[in-house]
Scaffold this motif. Structure first.
Motif, PDB file in Angstrom:
ATOM      1  N   ILE A  31     -11.068  42.763  21.703  1.00  0.00           N
ATOM      2  CA  ILE A  31     -12.418  42.391  21.280  1.00  0.00           C
ATOM      3  C   ILE A  31     -12.380  41.475  20.064  1.00  0.00           C
ATOM      4  O   ILE A  31     -13.121  40.479  19.987  1.00  0.00           O
ATOM      5  N   ILE A  32     -11.525  41.803  19.107  1.00  0.00           N
ATOM      6  CA  ILE A  32     -11.415  40.978  17.902  1.00  0.00           C
ATOM      7  C   ILE A  32     -11.096  39.533  18.268  1.00  0.00           C
ATOM      8  O   ILE A  32     -11.744  38.585  17.792  1.00  0.00           O
ATOM      9  N   CYS A  33     -10.101  39.335  19.111  1.00  0.00           N
ATOM     10  CA  CYS A  33      -9.687  37.984  19.462  1.00  0.00           C
ATOM     11  C   CYS A  33     -10.678  37.299  20.401  1.00  0.00           C
ATOM     12  O   CYS A  33     -10.810  36.072  20.372  1.00  0.00           O
ATOM     13  N   THR A  34     -11.384  38.080  21.218  1.00  0.00           N
ATOM     14  CA  THR A  34     -12.428  37.490  22.060  1.00  0.00           C
ATOM     15  C   THR A  34     -13.520  36.880  21.194  1.00  0.00           C
ATOM     16  O   THR A  34     -14.006  35.768  21.453  1.00  0.00           O
ATOM     17  N   ASN A  35     -13.911  37.598  20.149  1.00  0.00           N
ATOM     18  CA  ASN A  35     -14.962  37.092  19.260  1.00  0.00           C
ATOM     19  C   ASN A  35     -14.531  35.821  18.539  1.00  0.00           C
ATOM     20  O   ASN A  35     -15.313  34.873  18.393  1.00  0.00           O
ATOM     21  N   LEU A  70     -10.787  39.153   9.549  1.00  0.00           N
ATOM     22  CA  LEU A  70      -9.757  39.825  10.329  1.00  0.00           C
ATOM     23  C   LEU A  70      -9.574  39.117  11.667  1.00  0.00           C
ATOM     24  O   LEU A  70      -8.444  38.954  12.147  1.00  0.00           O
ATOM     25  N   ALA A  71     -10.679  38.688  12.273  1.00  0.00           N
ATOM     26  CA  ALA A  71     -10.607  38.009  13.565  1.00  0.00           C
ATOM     27  C   ALA A  71      -9.806  36.715  13.462  1.00  0.00           C
ATOM     28  O   ALA A  71      -8.949  36.427  14.306  1.00  0.00           O
ATOM     29  N   ALA A  72     -10.078  35.928  12.428  1.00  0.00           N
ATOM     30  CA  ALA A  72      -9.353  34.674  12.246  1.00  0.00           C
ATOM     31  C   ALA A  72      -7.861  34.936  12.021  1.00  0.00           C
ATOM     32  O   ALA A  72      -7.001  34.227  12.568  1.00  0.00           O
ATOM     33  N   LYS A  73      -7.549  35.950  11.220  1.00  0.00           N
ATOM     34  CA  LYS A  73      -6.152  36.285  10.941  1.00  0.00           C
ATOM     35  C   LYS A  73      -5.456  36.784  12.201  1.00  0.00           C
ATOM     36  O   LYS A  73      -4.318  36.376  12.496  1.00  0.00           O
ATOM     37  N   ASP A  74      -6.112  37.673  12.943  1.00  0.00           N
ATOM     38  CA  ASP A  74      -5.548  38.230  14.163  1.00  0.00           C
ATOM     39  C   ASP A  74      -5.233  37.113  15.154  1.00  0.00           C
ATOM     40  O   ASP A  74      -4.133  37.032  15.717  1.00  0.00           O
ATOM     41  N   PHE A  75      -6.195  36.237  15.361  1.00  0.00           N
ATOM     42  CA  PHE A  75      -6.021  35.147  16.319  1.00  0.00           C
ATOM     43  C   PHE A  75      -4.866  34.238  15.904  1.00  0.00           C
ATOM     44  O   PHE A  75      -4.026  33.859  16.737  1.00  0.00           O
ATOM     45  N   THR A  86     -17.606  30.141  27.579  1.00  0.00           N
ATOM     46  CA  THR A  86     -17.984  31.346  26.849  1.00  0.00           C
ATOM     47  C   THR A  86     -16.903  32.408  26.994  1.00  0.00           C
ATOM     48  O   THR A  86     -16.117  32.398  27.945  1.00  0.00           O
ATOM     49  N   ALA A  87     -16.877  33.346  26.050  1.00  0.00           N
ATOM     50  CA  ALA A  87     -15.901  34.438  26.072  1.00  0.00           C
ATOM     51  C   ALA A  87     -16.587  35.723  25.630  1.00  0.00           C
ATOM     52  O   ALA A  87     -17.158  35.783  24.536  1.00  0.00           O
ATOM     53  N   ASN A  88     -16.556  36.736  26.467  1.00  0.00           N
ATOM     54  CA  ASN A  88     -17.153  38.027  26.154  1.00  0.00           C
ATOM     55  C   ASN A  88     -16.204  39.150  26.555  1.00  0.00           C
ATOM     56  O   ASN A  88     -15.315  38.964  27.392  1.00  0.00           O
ATOM     57  N   SER A  89     -16.394  40.310  25.962  1.00  0.00           N
ATOM     58  CA  SER A  89     -15.586  41.483  26.284  1.00  0.00           C
ATOM     59  C   SER A  89     -16.502  42.613  26.730  1.00  0.00           C
ATOM     60  O   SER A  89     -17.724  42.564  26.524  1.00  0.00           O
ATOM     61  N   LEU A  90     -15.920  43.652  27.298  1.00  0.00           N
ATOM     62  CA  LEU A  90     -16.741  44.711  27.874  1.00  0.00           C
ATOM     63  C   LEU A  90     -15.991  46.029  27.978  1.00  0.00           C
ATOM     64  O   LEU A  90     -14.757  46.077  27.964  1.00  0.00           O
ATOM     65  N   HIS A  91     -16.786  47.085  28.095  1.00  0.00           N
ATOM     66  CA  HIS A  91     -16.297  48.423  28.440  1.00  0.00           C
ATOM     67  C   HIS A  91     -16.776  48.728  29.856  1.00  0.00           C
ATOM     68  O   HIS A  91     -17.985  48.753  30.099  1.00  0.00           O
TER      69      HIS A  91
END
Length: 321
Positions: free
Chosen positions: A212-216, A306-311, A228-233
């Protein structure tokens, strides 16, 4: 306001709530793929882990809509069986099998090279393949196997196919995560297998949080491209996801599942919704629940720094291997 402030700003939560209310208002009752008139003729879709469970029913839905569908599967025999079944049930012969093992970056690169060589367009990429309950193992790439399978392999695959998807826009990337990401943690040493505790589904939870972090962050980077990019449960679903656990755990899971869990076909609904529904057109960087509702993910998944760092770390790590 800088973009890095946006996800932590109350406006982000408010916009998510508004989007969710709008989407719900557009639906009368549970969203039903069979009632969705969207056609995919002339479109190309890839579904990873398409030989069984959610992936197979997702691919079947795309085939019924007339898409050119590529089943990305690790096991050739099981993939071939799924291929024949999907062709028979959909009446669509433009369904194809390509081998892909997301735990191996070499396999990911070979698969992507084949797609880029053979396909002129790509409109839908569903990263569905994943595993839980794997014992500790370090892959030949030096990666912890669950992180390679569930996150770094799909991450690399997506990035390798991005240019093709941009040239095919509008296009959608759909990443299957899990509500268990709320119990996940972020520790970049995990990628190499360090500082991990192997208890039940703990590793799986960590990988689903990274999804999810990297999807965002991917959605932010793709702004203005038409992708577009989305995640799901998908829900708690009766699939083969528990196959790596002990027979006792599988037995209990199956007994409970008979009465309380979704079928694999039901579990595919949110994935299909994110991939084809007109309700989701233009929506990106969001997380959907198992009833196709737009909801907020865990706080860690909404941290822009965190998202930018993770990616960036995932980019550097997969580029070196």
């Amino acid at each position: 306001m800088a973009w890095t402030d946006f996800f932590s700003h109350p406006l982000w939560a408010f916009s998510t709530l508004v989007f969710g209310l709008v989407l719900r208002s557009q639906r009368r009752g549970p969203w039903n793929p069979r009632a969705c008139p969207v056609e995919l003729k002339g479109k190309t879709a890839i579904v990873t882990g398409a030989n069984t469970g959610i992936g197979k029913f997702t691919a079947l839905d795309f085939a019924r809509r007339g898409a050119r569908v590529i089943l990305a599967c690790r096991n050739e025999a099981r993939g071939s069986a799924a291929l024949q079944e999907i062709r028979r049930l959909s009446g669509n012969q433009d369904v194809h099998l390509c081998l892909l093992d997301t735990s191996s970056l070499a396999s990911v690169r070979a698969f992507a090279e084949g797609i880029l060589r053979q396909e002129k367009q790509l409109h839908i990429l569903v990263n569905n393949a994943g595993a839980t309950g794997l014992s500790r193992q370090i892959t030949p790439d030096g990666l912890e196997i669950s992180f390679a399978t569930n996150h770094l392999g799909p991450f690399l695959l997506t990035n390798l196919l991005l240019d093709l998807m941009k040239s095919s826009a509008p296009a959608r990337i759909v990443n299957v995560s899990s509500f268990t990401h709320w119990r996940g943690e972020v520790n970049f040493a995990h990628f190499r297998g360090d500082n991990l505790t192997y208890t039940m589904d703990s590793i799986y939870n960590h990988t689903k949080l990274h999804n999810i972090i990297c999807t965002n962050e991917l959605a932010r980077r793709l702004q203005g491209t038409g992708v577009t990019a989305n995640s799901l449960h998908p829900g708690v679903v009766m699939t083969e996801v528990m196959r790596n656990y002990s027979w006792l755990v599988r037995f209990v899971f199956n007994m409970v599942g008979i009465f309380f869990l979704k079928s694999a076909e039901e579990g595919a609904v949110t994935t299909i919704y994110c991939a084809v529904s007109e309700d989701v057109e233009g929506i990106t960087g969001k997380y959907f629940d198992s009833d196709c509702s737009l909801v907020l993910p865990a706080p860690l998944a909404r941290d822009p720094a965190l998202a930018a760092k993770d990616f960036d770390i995932c980019e550097r790590l997969t580029a070196k291997l």
